[in-house]
Design a protein around this motif. Sequence first.
Motif: not given
Lengths: 253, 253
Positions: A68-69, A72, A100, A102-104, B214-221, B224
């Motif tokens: 998943s990283g 990202e 992912v 969308r967040r970017c 909803n931070p820019r990073s999904w992986y490190l949110d 979640l």
Amino acid sequence: MPNILTSRFLLGPGPSNCYPEVTAALAHPVIGHLDPLFIERLDNTCEGLRTVWGTQNARTLPLSATGSGGMEAAFVNTVDDGDVAVIAVNGLFGERMCEVARRCGATVVRVDHDWGTPIDVERVLTAHPRPKVIAAVHAETSTGVLSDVASLGQNKGDALLIVDAVTSIGGLELLADDWGIDVGYAGTQKCLGVPPGLSPFTMSGRAFERRIENPRSWYLDVGLLGGYVGAASGSGRTYHHTPPVTMIAGLEA
Amino acid sequence: MPNILTSRFLLGPGPSNCYPEVTAALAHPVIGHLDPLFIERLDNTCEGLRTVWGTQNARTLPLSATGSGGMEAAFVNTVDDGDVAVIAVNGLFGERMCEVARRCGATVVRVDHDWGTPIDVERVLTAHPRPKVIAAVHAETSTGVLSDVASLGQNKGDALLIVDAVTSIGGLELLADDWGIDVGYAGTQKCLGVPPGLSPFTMSGRAFERRIENPRSWYLDVGLLGGYVGAASGSGRTYHHTPPVTMIAGLEA
């Protein structure tokens, strides 16, 4: 403490059992991250990853993160506010790609499919006239379905093709260069037989030239990581972060 | 293949030697990431991390990333475009904090010090009238200098205090709750005697309430991730990503 010697025969959509030589390598002594021995190990590992990816890409490396990283990293280095990303969704990991991206900051154009069916290449290719990236999952971990990413690559036009190969790498034919995959990420815990924790990642020269400079993520910035793995900068290897030396030893084995 | 049995006595500013029980745990069989045995192991690990952090924070967990990934998690969850971050810089990792915070969109107010000197608490506290976060390194890996983060915490006012404890955790007194640390990140590879690859992370309830949703990073949110480690959501544990099960076994040991 739970019984840490419990052995399970793992056939589900999670990690697989490891090769014995991997397990043995994990138990070897830790060495420094700038030790010439580790650098040699890292170079060997990158070379091995080129083989399983079917690529000559200089920027092929084990990211210090899970699959998943890696996902990202693929998006944060290729899309920024307003860039169009066409994403084929036929399972959980296609869904995750949308979130992912969308967040970017990407404008996401979803191409939905019934879960359990392969992606419809024609629909994906015609979903938008000029996307910056097209993304698809090679083998959907959540359903086990294989899709024809080679046809996407052959007809991608000017777009960059991002492919998730978490479940397929090392188990199915994967020819990143021949198929036109620009950015690929994977996991170590399935067909490679290594515990989860690293993401085999590859990026074509074409994608690197069109990457986002100064992406939102410092940790996953391929511009900086290239300096550490050495391929991008010749002899000028620079320190980025302390990598998981032990996990890399397992992956090399 | 290099000689993978080479043993080094590691005393430099990189990883340290591991405890034998850690090395042994790394060689145990891989188990599934949703296996009750793994969940128990993860819970035990989080509890152990609370001890070394000196905290009762529910959101205390091993991030699937190295210390630098922990740094990124600290900022991406607390600052967004235009938020003011006061950062004490007295070595390489303070410098890195500035770059990571800038990429997260923060307006960075640097408080520079000569490398090799501890931070000047008064200058840091008066650098800006109303920062969203104040950040400092507890023990600068690059110079070995210890700073008084407790005084920062006691006088931080409304700001959130972010502390880098990569080099200090497990080796020096660290009392996150008593000292007023709101967000802390560390590494496993130094005083904890575990290979690099995970980042012990903790976040106070106060910081969680004021986090970036909803931070820019999904992986490190952390919003979640809290669902996965279970502490944040009671019995409603949700799948986030496949964690490095083997590295976590090493950390638990």
